[in-house]
Design a protein around this motif. Structure first.
Motif, short mmCIF file in Angstrom:
data_model
loop_
_atom_site.label_atom_id
_atom_site.label_comp_id
_atom_site.label_asym_id
_atom_site.label_seq_id
_atom_site.Cartn_x
_atom_site.Cartn_y
_atom_site.Cartn_z
N ALA A 1 0.86 -1.18 0.00
CA ALA A 1 0.00 0.00 0.00
C ALA A 1 0.90 1.23 0.00
CB ALA A 1 -0.93 0.00 1.21
N GLU A 2 0.30 2.42 -0.04
CA GLU A 2 1.11 3.63 -0.11
C GLU A 2 1.93 3.85 1.15
OE1 GLU A 2 1.76 5.35 -2.61
OE2 GLU A 2 0.20 4.81 -4.06
N THR A 3 1.40 3.41 2.31
CA THR A 3 2.12 3.59 3.57
C THR A 3 2.15 2.27 4.34
OG1 THR A 3 0.18 4.17 4.87
CG2 THR A 3 1.29 5.97 3.70
N ASP A 4 3.09 2.16 5.27
CA ASP A 4 3.16 0.98 6.12
C ASP A 4 1.88 0.81 6.94
OD1 ASP A 4 5.70 0.51 5.20
OD2 ASP A 4 6.72 1.20 7.01
N ALA A 5 1.36 1.92 7.46
CA ALA A 5 0.17 1.85 8.30
C ALA A 5 -1.03 1.35 7.51
CB ALA A 5 -0.12 3.22 8.92
N GLU A 6 -1.20 1.85 6.28
CA GLU A 6 -2.32 1.41 5.46
C GLU A 6 -2.19 -0.06 5.09
OE1 GLU A 6 -5.88 2.11 3.02
OE2 GLU A 6 -5.02 2.83 4.90
N ALA A 7 -0.99 -0.48 4.78
CA ALA A 7 -0.77 -1.89 4.43
C ALA A 7 -1.11 -2.80 5.61
CB ALA A 7 0.67 -2.11 4.00
N ALA A 8 -0.65 -2.44 6.81
CA ALA A 8 -0.94 -3.26 7.99
C ALA A 8 -2.43 -3.28 8.29
CB ALA A 8 -0.17 -2.73 9.19
N ARG A 9 -3.09 -2.14 8.15
CA ARG A 9 -4.53 -2.05 8.44
C ARG A 9 -5.33 -3.01 7.57
NH1 ARG A 9 -9.03 0.15 6.49
NH2 ARG A 9 -7.97 1.05 4.67
N ILE A 10 -4.94 -3.16 6.32
CA ILE A 10 -5.68 -4.01 5.39
C ILE A 10 -5.20 -5.47 5.47
CG2 ILE A 10 -6.15 -4.48 2.95
CD1 ILE A 10 -5.89 -1.42 2.50
N ALA A 11 -3.89 -5.65 5.46
CA ALA A 11 -3.34 -7.00 5.27
C ALA A 11 -3.46 -7.88 6.51
CB ALA A 11 -1.88 -6.91 4.84
N VAL A 12 -3.18 -7.34 7.68
CA VAL A 12 -3.11 -8.19 8.87
C VAL A 12 -4.45 -8.87 9.18
CG1 VAL A 12 -2.68 -8.25 11.35
CG2 VAL A 12 -1.11 -7.02 9.84
N PRO A 13 -5.58 -8.14 9.22
CA PRO A 13 -6.85 -8.84 9.50
C PRO A 13 -7.21 -9.87 8.44
CG PRO A 13 -7.14 -6.45 9.59
CD PRO A 13 -5.76 -6.69 9.11
N ASN A 14 -6.91 -9.57 7.17
CA ASN A 14 -7.21 -10.54 6.12
C ASN A 14 -6.30 -11.76 6.22
OD1 ASN A 14 -9.33 -9.56 4.05
ND2 ASN A 14 -8.13 -7.71 4.44
N PHE A 15 -5.05 -11.56 6.59
CA PHE A 15 -4.13 -12.68 6.77
C PHE A 15 -4.61 -13.58 7.90
CE2 PHE A 15 -0.55 -14.60 8.98
CZ PHE A 15 0.11 -15.24 7.95
N ILE A 16 -4.99 -12.99 9.02
CA ILE A 16 -5.47 -13.78 10.17
C ILE A 16 -6.74 -14.54 9.81
CG2 ILE A 16 -6.40 -13.61 12.51
CD1 ILE A 16 -4.42 -11.25 12.92
N ALA A 17 -7.67 -13.86 9.11
CA ALA A 17 -8.90 -14.52 8.69
C ALA A 17 -8.61 -15.68 7.74
CB ALA A 17 -9.83 -13.51 8.02
N MET A 18 -7.63 -15.52 6.87
CA MET A 18 -7.25 -16.59 5.94
C MET A 18 -6.74 -17.81 6.70
SD MET A 18 -4.32 -16.40 2.94
CE MET A 18 -2.95 -16.23 4.10
N GLN A 19 -5.91 -17.60 7.71
CA GLN A 19 -5.39 -18.72 8.48
C GLN A 19 -6.50 -19.43 9.26
OE1 GLN A 19 -2.55 -19.78 7.82
NE2 GLN A 19 -1.69 -18.01 6.78
N GLU A 20 -7.43 -18.67 9.79
CA GLU A 20 -8.55 -19.28 10.51
C GLU A 20 -9.40 -20.13 9.56
OE1 GLU A 20 -9.22 -19.27 13.81
OE2 GLU A 20 -7.25 -18.33 13.98
N GLN A 21 -9.65 -19.61 8.36
CA GLN A 21 -10.44 -20.35 7.37
C GLN A 21 -9.73 -21.64 6.96
OE1 GLN A 21 -13.37 -20.23 6.11
NE2 GLN A 21 -13.21 -21.44 4.22
N ARG A 22 -8.43 -21.59 6.80
CA ARG A 22 -7.68 -22.75 6.32
C ARG A 22 -7.64 -23.90 7.32
NH1 ARG A 22 -2.73 -20.17 2.66
NH2 ARG A 22 -4.14 -19.21 1.12
N LYS A 23 -7.85 -23.61 8.59
CA LYS A 23 -7.83 -24.70 9.56
C LYS A 23 -9.23 -25.11 10.00
CE LYS A 23 -7.30 -21.93 13.80
NZ LYS A 23 -6.45 -21.68 14.98
N ALA A 24 -10.29 -24.41 9.53
CA ALA A 24 -11.65 -24.65 10.04
C ALA A 24 -12.13 -26.07 9.77
CB ALA A 24 -12.62 -23.63 9.45
#
Length: 355
Positions: free
Chosen positions: A241-264
């Motif tokens: 993303a344009e900034t580190d803060a914006e990238a973390a805001r978007i990527a981290v929750p989606n990454f965590i949700a992806m890992q939860e889905q993959r083990k469900a």
């Protein structure tokens, strides 16, 4: 110089939206061709919606028919779930349709999802031996001009000369997955490149140092070692993303949700059947955002890519669309990566050469 590719791994949580997820994946593939990625990698997973297109062979044919330049790789075809003769024919056909744009990534199959083996009626404990036997059959079928006979534990075959014959000689380009240190060093002793799954930077660096040393101990020269490393790839989850803060805001929750889905579904099967393939008492690196996710501004991501380049690895397999992330956000990340990160590492890609 480091080479870049996209791991097309679209999630579909709602069976009624599978068609949308597959359409979006095809649109992402076409965008990758437009942006100049070297390879689109395809996964193979069944029954859980974690890989919406499910069958990478069929989806590879669709992508290759719709593109002109980009290569399509398998990361990986779960060989233990396939009949080796059929898979050899299919890969040879794709090699011809694309005039050599196929990378045949082979692996035993998932080490986690027992339901994938159950759905195909294959004992999970046979996965490795099936893979090893099937790989040998495929290589012989591709290269034998007189046909072949095979008598093994899982298959007894009498195969006339395989048709179509491969476009790439002596056979389609093959690369193997190695998710463990032992697997990587086994391939080093054979003088073969490999695909590495998501690992921390420290593990990646140390494994590649051991890979180098093992190849040298096995009698390969320094030029052969560097050639193998240049054709090896490591997998990372990436969001720009344009900034580190914006990238973390978007990527981290989606990454965590992806890992939860993959083990469900894995956990549901364990609750229902008491069966689990790999019991993890410590969270592995692949599920830790601090170790398995590179998210930031173009400058931040470029610095992380430079770290990987310094290990000697030839290419990065980037997963850019993380779990439930909207397709348009992934597309923005892909554009930023190729416009502002990749040019700092631009180099001519080496030609693929068969084993």
């Amino acid at each position: 110089m480091l080479r870049f590719s996209n791991f097309l791994f679209p999630e579909s949580r709602d069976p009624d939206r599978d068609a949308d997820a597959i359409r979006e994946a095809m649109e992402e593939a076409l965008l990758c061709e437009q942006l100049g990625f070297e390879v689109i990698w395809l996964a193979e997973h069944h029954f859980d919606g974690n890989c919406a297109y499910v069958d990478p062979v069929t989806f590879a044919a669709a992508i290759l028919s719709a593109t002109k330049r980009i290569k399509v790789g398998f990361a990986v075809a779960q060989v233990s779930l396939h009949h080796p003769t059929r898979l050899a024919e299919q890969m040879s056909l794709l090699d011809n349709l694309s005039r050599g744009r196929v990378i045949v990534g082979l692996g035993r199959g998932t080490a986690y999802n027992v339901y994938e083996y159950q759905g195909y009626g294959i004992p999970a404990e046979e996965a490795l031996e099936r893979y090893e036997e099937a790989e040998g059959i495929m290589l012989q079928a591709w290269t034998s001009s007189e046909g072949m006979r095979h008598e093994g534990k899982h298959w007894t075959l009498s195969i006339p000369r395989l048709r179509p014959t491969p476009f790439t000689k002596p056979h389609p380009y093959v690369i193997r997955a190695a998710s463990s240190e032992a697997g990587a060093l086994h391939l080093a002793r054979r003088g073969l490149p490999f695909l590495m799954n998501v690992q921390s930077y420290e593990t990646t660096r140390d494994r590649l140092l051991q890979y180098r040393a093992t190849m040298l101990e096995a009698g390969f020269g320094p030029e052969q070692v560097e050639a193998c490393l240049a054709e090896s790839w490591c997998w990372r989850n990436i969001f720009v993303a344009e900034t580190d803060a914006e990238a973390a805001r978007i990527a981290v929750p989606n990454f965590i949700a992806m890992q939860e889905q993959r083990k469900a579904l894995r956990e549901r099967i364990y609750a229902e059947q008491g069966i689990i393939m790999k019991k993890e008492t410590v969270p592995p690196a692949r599920v830790d955002p601090a170790k398995a996710l590179i998210a930031g501004s173009p400058a931040t991501v470029a610095a992380r890519m430079a770290e990987l380049e310094a290990t000697g690895i030839g290419g990065v397999i980037g997963s850019f669309r993380l779990g439930p992330m909207p397709a348009e956000l992934a597309a923005q990340s892909l554009r930023l990566f190729m416009e502002k990160v990749a040019p700092q590492f631009r180099a001519a890609a080496p030609a693929l050469a068969a084993e």
